[in-house]
Motif scaffolding. Structure first.
Motif, PDB file in Angstrom:
ATOM      1  N   VAL B  31      -3.830  53.276  19.111  1.00 15.66           N
ATOM      2  CA  VAL B  31      -4.799  52.594  19.968  1.00 15.66           C
ATOM      3  C   VAL B  31      -4.074  52.191  21.249  1.00 15.66           C
ATOM      4  O   VAL B  31      -3.293  51.246  21.264  1.00 15.66           O
ATOM      5  N   ALA B  32      -4.324  52.933  22.307  1.00  8.99           N
ATOM      6  CA  ALA B  32      -3.604  52.693  23.556  1.00  8.99           C
ATOM      7  C   ALA B  32      -4.190  51.496  24.296  1.00  8.99           C
ATOM      8  O   ALA B  32      -3.469  50.754  24.964  1.00  8.99           O
ATOM      9  N   ILE B  33      -5.514  51.307  24.204  1.00  9.70           N
ATOM     10  CA  ILE B  33      -6.177  50.164  24.819  1.00  9.70           C
ATOM     11  C   ILE B  33      -7.139  49.567  23.796  1.00  9.70           C
ATOM     12  O   ILE B  33      -7.938  50.297  23.200  1.00  9.70           O
ATOM     13  N   GLY B  50       3.260  44.789  31.945  1.00  7.27           N
ATOM     14  CA  GLY B  50       3.445  44.810  30.501  1.00  7.27           C
ATOM     15  C   GLY B  50       4.606  45.712  30.144  1.00  7.27           C
ATOM     16  O   GLY B  50       5.001  46.556  30.942  1.00  7.27           O
ATOM     17  N   PRO B  51       5.154  45.542  28.943  1.00  2.00           N
ATOM     18  CA  PRO B  51       6.294  46.367  28.515  1.00  2.00           C
ATOM     19  C   PRO B  51       5.910  47.837  28.406  1.00  2.00           C
ATOM     20  O   PRO B  51       4.726  48.183  28.429  1.00  2.00           O
ATOM     21  N   ASN B  52       6.913  48.677  28.271  1.00  2.00           N
ATOM     22  CA  ASN B  52       6.688  50.113  28.098  1.00  2.00           C
ATOM     23  C   ASN B  52       5.748  50.400  26.937  1.00  2.00           C
ATOM     24  O   ASN B  52       5.865  49.779  25.893  1.00  2.00           O
ATOM     25  N   GLY B  53       4.829  51.325  27.149  1.00  2.00           N
ATOM     26  CA  GLY B  53       3.925  51.697  26.064  1.00  2.00           C
ATOM     27  C   GLY B  53       2.800  50.711  25.844  1.00  2.00           C
ATOM     28  O   GLY B  53       2.040  50.824  24.880  1.00  2.00           O
ATOM     29  N   GLY B  55       0.118  50.407  27.521  1.00  2.00           N
ATOM     30  CA  GLY B  55      -1.191  51.001  27.789  1.00  2.00           C
ATOM     31  C   GLY B  55      -1.615  50.881  29.247  1.00  2.00           C
ATOM     32  O   GLY B  55      -2.772  51.127  29.581  1.00  2.00           O
ATOM     33  N   LYS B  56      -0.671  50.542  30.112  1.00  2.00           N
ATOM     34  CA  LYS B  56      -0.993  50.351  31.537  1.00  2.00           C
ATOM     35  C   LYS B  56      -1.451  51.649  32.195  1.00  2.00           C
ATOM     36  O   LYS B  56      -2.502  51.703  32.836  1.00  2.00           O
ATOM     37  N   SER B  57      -0.638  52.697  32.030  1.00  2.00           N
ATOM     38  CA  SER B  57      -1.008  53.976  32.646  1.00  2.00           C
ATOM     39  C   SER B  57      -2.334  54.468  32.080  1.00  2.00           C
ATOM     40  O   SER B  57      -3.168  55.022  32.802  1.00  2.00           O
TER      41      SER B  57
HETATM   42  N1  LIG Z   1      -2.145  61.784  26.611  1.00  2.00           N
HETATM   43  C1  LIG Z   1      -1.730  61.026  25.569  1.00  2.00           C
HETATM   44  N2  LIG Z   1      -1.733  61.539  24.325  1.00  2.00           N
HETATM   45  C2  LIG Z   1      -1.325  60.796  23.269  1.00  2.00           C
HETATM   46  N3  LIG Z   1      -0.881  59.537  23.363  1.00  2.00           N
HETATM   47  C3  LIG Z   1      -0.845  58.968  24.586  1.00  2.00           C
HETATM   48  C4  LIG Z   1      -1.264  59.678  25.750  1.00  2.00           C
HETATM   49  N4  LIG Z   1      -1.126  58.881  26.834  1.00  2.00           N
HETATM   50  C5  LIG Z   1      -0.648  57.708  26.358  1.00  2.00           C
HETATM   51  N5  LIG Z   1      -0.475  57.761  25.013  1.00  2.00           N
HETATM   52  C6  LIG Z   1       0.011  56.660  24.157  1.00  2.00           C
HETATM   53  O1  LIG Z   1      -0.655  55.490  24.524  1.00  2.00           O
HETATM   54  C7  LIG Z   1       0.229  54.400  24.520  1.00  2.00           C
HETATM   55  C8  LIG Z   1       0.244  53.723  25.877  1.00  2.00           C
HETATM   56  O2  LIG Z   1       0.895  54.565  26.802  1.00  2.00           O
HETATM   57  P1  LIG Z   1       0.886  54.295  28.357  1.00  2.00           P
HETATM   58  O3  LIG Z   1      -0.485  54.009  28.796  1.00  2.00           O
HETATM   59  O4  LIG Z   1       1.581  55.438  29.026  1.00  2.00           O
HETATM   60  O5  LIG Z   1       1.796  52.989  28.466  1.00  2.00           O
HETATM   61  P2  LIG Z   1       2.490  52.326  29.721  1.00  2.00           P
HETATM   62  O6  LIG Z   1       2.028  52.994  30.956  1.00  2.00           O
HETATM   63  O7  LIG Z   1       2.099  50.892  29.648  1.00  2.00           O
HETATM   64  O8  LIG Z   1       3.965  52.478  29.510  1.00  2.00           O
HETATM   65  C9  LIG Z   1       1.585  54.935  24.099  1.00  2.00           C
HETATM   66  O9  LIG Z   1       1.734  54.733  22.716  1.00  2.00           O
HETATM   67  C10 LIG Z   1       1.493  56.396  24.403  1.00  2.00           C
HETATM   68  O10 LIG Z   1       2.292  57.147  23.541  1.00  2.00           O
END
Ligand SMILES: Nc1ncnc2c1ncn2[C@@H]1O[C@H](COP(=O)(O)OP(=O)(O)O)[C@@H](O)[C@H]1O
Ligand SMILES: [Mg+2]
Lengths: 331, 269
Positions: B31-33, B50-53, B55-57
């Motif tokens: 669950v990313a978000i 927020g920390p790495n992973g 869900g920001k991106s």
């Molecule tokens: N295209 C994708 N396919 C599968 N998992 C994804 C994808 N994009 C992001 N994730 C997962 O969603 C979570 C949040 O990632 P992300 O949004 O990149 O975090 P942040 O930018 O905060 O570092 C992570 O566990 C990442 O592995």
């Protein structure tokens, strides 16, 4: 000048002309490969389909007539009219654009983000489908294509050059059709370059070829661009189909010209338009000169294999092709 | 707060332009978000940290149409937005940059910036081929905008350089230039300062503030560096493991216990 030297010049010129046609077919591959990373196996069959459609329209043939007759017990074959060449060419362009739209809508759109090998296999399927469609729509017999292009040796060039050698030298023999093909190919390439460099669609096309994600982020619809490249590739196929069809009749073997494009692509690289042109010319000239110089010693018919051997040498010594950048494995 | 507010440095912040309502995004089991809501106001610099992973991106990708959330709605200008494709989002005046830079490496800096103008160009293909005057006038007008942005970001000296040859820091700047060329209403920046040295970071901060100040562009940015965020942003959303754990002014967020825990790496149970 010695006759032998003059013959070599004539062979070179004929090689250049043949090379132009190879380049034309290779160009169709490069366009699609650059924009979408798809190696379009169906490019040759597209040329066949385009030429068949053109002949069919010109002759006023009823499409799918066998099917219609079988289903309704009718005996329709021809509308009984003839369409002028130019109008028929425009209609065929329309058909190729419709085909491009259908390929995108019903095949490629469902395969986004798939491995290149999957996309490649989809185009193999497309090739067989088009081959069948072509048969079903227009029949499979060999057809003559005449859109009014001049054919036969150019007497003018022969007369102009007959004085160059001894009495045994009659002047250069160059086919008028080859000259027209060369001119058309040059115009086509210039038009494509102008399109790619000076229109916003061209800029969008280059953007998509470079990076899909970035292209999306600046508001480019990939669907639209892919219909566009398949249309342009369809148009290039039509031009190639007209030239080859006029030369040797419209028949199944026309689709095999794609095989000639493969060595051209290995020489020129799969992503370079100048590469496709120069590669085509090198193979055209190379195979004709090789046959002229060494053919008699090697038992002739070297043109059948020369291009592939040359391509193989390239694969071994310069796998990135003439214009590609050196491939260095990232470690 | 309904129609906006005035910042400490006297800038007027307007009404809500974009609102995320109960967004949930899953990738298989991940669950990313998780049920996140927040809004972005006109003229504001809104940070997501927020920390790495965390869900920001992913959140930025939902806004720009690259990811499709399983639940929730995105409201734009006071109305729910139907699910749009990324290129349609761009056409609505939302431009973005990427965490891992997505430029047209084979094209020059100027050409890259010009692609940012594509959404603004109207001439059809036939007009361009057969009605030179109009299409050329359009090209010139767009070229001027592109050149102005290139001047603004101080990259005149590399205008003609193929992007592939540029160092990382400059690439980030070119990517910003391309996004700005669209004259966006909302600008999304995914870690615009990641991987930069101190000097480059300062330049980039200055550009972001200038863009917001001079063009009035609304900006949503993701940033790792707390210090940078505190300096730049008006309001901050804090994410951790896909959940929103804080939302407010930098001062409010900094004193929030959950946020402190997340950043100090207090164990999650
Ligand atoms: N295209 C994708 N396919 C599968 N998992 C994804 C994808 N994009 C992001 N994730 C997962 O969603 C979570 C949040 O990632 P992300 O949004 O990149 O975090 P942040 O930018 O905060 O570092 C992570 O566990 C990442 O592995
Ligand atoms: Mg990220």
């Amino acid at each position: 000048m010695s006759d032998q030297f003059l013959y070599a010049i004539e062979v070179t010129m004929n090689g250049l002309m043949a090379g132009v046609l190879y380049a034309l077919v290779a160009l169709g591959f490069v366009l699609i490969y650059k924009a979408s990373g798809i190696f379009n196996y169906a490019q040759g069959v597209m040329a066949l389909f385009a030429a068949m459609t053109l002949v069919g329209i010109m002759d006023g043939q009823v499409p799918f007539s066998h099917l219609i007759n079988a289903a309704f017990g009718t005996k329709v074959h021809h509308f009984g009219w003839h369409v002028p060449a130019l109008a028929a060419i425009l209609l065929t362009v329309g058909v190729m654009v419709a085909l491009a739209w259908m390929v995108q809508r019903f095949v490629m759109r469902h395969l986004v983000n798939q491995e290149p090998i999957i996309l490649f296999m989809a185009t193999i399927g497309l090739a067989y489908f088009l081959e069948g469609l072509s048969d079903l729509m227009w029949g499979s017999e060999i057809k003559k294509l005449d859109v009014g292009l001049p054919q036969g040796g150019s007497l003018w060039i022969e007369d102009m050059t007959s004085g160059l050698g001894s009495d045994n030298f009659y002047g250069f023999f160059i086919d008028n059709l080859d000259i027209v093909a060369a001119i058309v190919a040059v115009l086509l390439v210039l038009a494509l370059m102008a399109f790619s460099n000076y229109t916003k669609e061209g800029r969008a096309l280059r953007a998509v070829a470079d990076d899909h994600q970035a292209a999306l982020s600046v508001g480019i619809s990939l669907d639209f661009i892919w219909v566009l490249v398949w249309s342009v590739a369809g148009f290039v196929a039509l031009v190639a189909g007209i030239m080859w069809g006029t030369k040797s009749g419209v028949q199944f073997s026309l689709s095999l010209i794609a095989l000639k494009a493969l060595p051209v692509l290995m020489l020129g690289g799969f992503t370079s338009i100048p590469g496709a042109i120069v590669g085509g010319l090198i193979i055209g000239v190379g195979e004709k000169l090789f046959e002229f110089a060494l053919g008699p010693m090697l038992g002739g018919a070297t043109e059948n294999w020369f291009a592939y051997v040359l391509a193989l040498l390239f694969l071994v010594f310069r796998p990135q092709g003439l214009f590609g950048e050196k491939i260095i494995e990232r470690v | 707060m309904e129609d906006g507010y005035t910042t400490a440095d006297g800038r007027k912040i307007g009404a809500v332009v974009m609102e995320m309502k109960n967004i949930t995004l899953r990738f298989g089991g991940v669950v990313a978000i998780k049920d996140i809501s927040f809004d972005i106001r006109e003229g504001e610099i809104r940070a997501i940290i927020g920390p790495n992973g965390a869900g920001k991106s992913s959140m930025l990708n939902v806004i720009s149409g690259f990811y499709v959330p399983q639940e929730g709605e995105v409201w734009f200008h006071g109305a729910p937005r139907p699910q749009l494709r990324p290129y349609q989002v761009a056409q609505q005046g939302i431009a973005r940059t990427f965490q891992n830079i997505a430029l047209f490496e084979g094209m020059s800096v100027l050409d890259n910036v010009m692609t940012g103008r594509l959404t603004q160009m109207k001439s059809g293909l036939f007009a361009q081929a057969f009605w030179k005057g109009k299409a050329e006038a359009e090209e010139t007008a767009n070229r001027e905008v592109a050149e102005r942005i290139i001047d603004f970001l101080e990259i005149q000296s590399i205008r003609k350089t193929p992007v592939g040859r540029l160092p990382y820091g400059l690439k980030k700047r070119v990517e910003l230039a391309r996004a700005l060329a669209a004259e966006p209403k909302l600008l999304l920046l995914d870690e615009p300062m990641a991987g930069m040295n101190v000097e480059e970071k300062e330049d980039m901060s200055r550009f972001i503030l200038d863009v917001n100040d001079e063009f009035g562009t609304t900006i949503a940015l993701i940033e790792h560096d707390m210090g940078v965020v505190m300096d730049l942003s008006d309001r901050v959303v804090v994410m951790d493991y896909g959940k929103k754990i804080g939302d407010g002014t930098p001062e409010e967020v900094r004193s929030n216990q959950d946020v402190i825990d997340a950043y100090l790496g207090v164990s999650h149970d």
